[in-house]
Design an enzyme around this catalytic site. Structure first.
Site, PDB file in Angstrom:
ATOM      1  CB  CYS A   1     -12.661   5.559  -6.009  1.00 59.89           C
ATOM      2  SG  CYS A   1     -13.405   4.323  -4.945  1.00 59.89           S
TER       3      CYS A   1
ATOM      4  CG  HIS B   1     -10.602  -0.506  -1.385  1.00 59.64           C
ATOM      5  ND1 HIS B   1     -10.719  -0.081  -2.693  1.00 59.64           N
ATOM      6  CD2 HIS B   1      -9.659  -1.477  -1.387  1.00 59.64           C
ATOM      7  CE1 HIS B   1      -9.888  -0.774  -3.464  1.00 59.64           C
ATOM      8  NE2 HIS B   1      -9.247  -1.623  -2.694  1.00 59.64           N
TER       9      HIS B   1
ATOM     10  CD  GLU C   1      -6.329  -3.605  -3.159  1.00 56.33           C
ATOM     11  OE1 GLU C   1      -7.125  -2.960  -3.864  1.00 56.33           O
ATOM     12  OE2 GLU C   1      -5.682  -4.584  -3.589  1.00 56.33           O
TER      13      GLU C   1
END
Length: 448
Positions: A366, A248, A173
């Site tokens: 993000c 995450h 990721e």
């Protein structure tokens, strides 16, 4: 400035919508079906970039991806002209919505980055993330690699690696599960990889939501970057927080230089993690741990307190960039007021309106990819992607010309939207000096 950390933020794409594609991301699934405002979303992200550039930080821009991904829909059996493909896919709206996602805006998932001070060959290494856990994101990596190679194209300074094999064993990721600690940006650092599960091995895993990052993927990235094993740490994210919606690591922890800001329940064997990090750093690690009784994991997820940007101010001080949502959570807001007056390293708070991104589950952290660069490496970056006064004005006008202010899932089948997207991206690549990186520009299929 001999070395610095640059932020490369993703421009929100023209097909920004609320498809609820990301199981395990509470904000994403909770906003499914609502009408989005792509123009506002892009301007909110650009405003954050401009504010940080005005403070003196090096700020770069990463382009969005071409969506809808018509080539992906063709792979799934939809045939005919582009409008016919869209019309056919509209009969299975979940597929059309996934192929139209603007999720590449969250560039913390674009790649994992190791600066030249840490790597075996003295270059900055990028490993493009495969994002294999979610279909709408698994179709990003080919374009991500093309975009990064157009920006970091000087191979004497940069190495951009393709994504790892598209298999659950190597679920990767990107930088959202990676934090580098160091005494200075050009000094050798400790690269901390956070994983959710071990594919081959019997560790405890979350049971409600998927653990997207594997230990095997993190180890592979470290190997291909040529990292020193003595300066590389692999840490397991606590399964309970993944099941609470922490999809995450950057939703529960953030670090920069010698500072780690995290929740008390972020990691397995958390005190051992602190000790090991401090030892490998050579001492001096400054940990700000937020106790669960002060802020619950649920409040951390709802406010995105830890999905923040921790920015160096010099002289050991840090700025914390948080979304406006933090003000709306009494416990979080009270904690932040205490934090910045505590005498600790974080002594300034910046807040931004990122509602369009937040409703899809992405906060300040993000939206940016962190890249530590020396002065020579900074000069080798494609210069047109740096956010200047001129570039900001151009991008603001570009958004106004090409973005809709309302977009629902039903609008994704509109052939005119695809024309609007391609027109916008064609103009953007000229503005940013990227060349022909999109399939419609070079007559490709979207596959490298």
């Amino acid at each position: 400035m001999s070395a610095f950390e640059a932020n490369f933020d993703g421009l929100v794409g023209p097909t920004h919508h609320y498809g609820g594609h990301s199981f395990g991301n509470v904000a994403s699934t909770g906003s499914a079906g609502q009408t989005a405002d792509p123009r506002a979303a892009a301007r909110q992200g650009l405003a954050k970039m401009k504010a940080l550039a005005d403070l003196g930080y090096r700020q770069g821009v990463l382009p969005p991806q071409e969506r809808p991904a018509v080539w992906t829909l063709r792979q799934l059996g939809f045939q005919g002209s582009d409008p016919e493909v869209l019309a056919g896919a509209a009969r299975q709206p979940h597929l059309l919505a996934a192929a139209s996602s603007a999720s590449s805006m969250w560039t913390a998932n674009a790649a994992t980055v190791s600066p030249s001070a840490d790597t075996g060959d003295g270059r900055v290494h990028f490993s493009v993330a495969n994002l294999q856990n979610k279909f709408h994101r698994a179709i990003e990596h080919e374009q991500t690699a093309r975009s990064l190679r157009a920006i970091f194209k000087d191979t004497a300074h940069f190495a951009v690696h393709d994504a790892l094999p598209m298999h659950p064993a190597f679920g990767d990721e990107g930088a959202a599960n990676h934090t580098r600690f160091a005494k200075a940006y050009d000094a050798p650092g400790v690269e901390c990889f956070v994983y959710g599960r071990r594919h081959w091995g019997g560790q405890v895993e979350p049971t409600r939501y998927p653990a997207r990052q594997t230990l095997e993927a993190s180890e592979a990235v470290a190997r291909r970057h040529g990292l020193n094993p003595a300066d590389t740490l692999f840490v397991q994210q606590h399964p309970a927080v993944i099941d609470a919606g922490v999809f995450h690591n950057d939703v529960i922890a953030v670090g920069n230089l010698d500072v780690l800001f995290c929740h008390a329940q972020a990691f397995v064997e958390q005190q051992s993690v602190y000790r090991t990090l401090d030892d490998r750093l050579g001492g001096g690690l400054r940990v700000i741990e937020v106790p669960a009784e002060r802020i619950s994991v649920e409040d951390a997820v709802r406010s995105y307190l830890f999905n923040s940007q921790l920015l160096d101010r010099g002289a050991g001080r840090m700025r914390l960039v948080v979304p406006e949502e933090c003000r709306g959570h009494a416990a979080v807001w009270d904690y932040l007021q205490t934090l910045i007056h505590s005498g600790g390293p974080i002594d300034e708070l910046l807040m931004f309106d990122l509602k369009q991104s937040m409703k899809n589950g992405g906060g300040p952290a993000c939206l940016r990819l962190r890249v530590a660069l020396t002065a020579a490496e900074g000069a080798a970056v494609n210069p047109r992607v740096w956010l200047t006064e001129e570039r900001h004005a151009e991008l603001e006008a570009w958004i106004g010309r090409h973005y809709r202010d309302r977009l629902s899932e039903a609008d994704l089948a509109d052939p005119q939207l695809l024309i609007e997207v391609r027109t916008a991206l064609d103009e953007l690549t000229r503005m940013l000096g990227l060349g022909s990186i999109y399939p419609f520009q070079y007559g490709g299929t979207g596959l490298s």
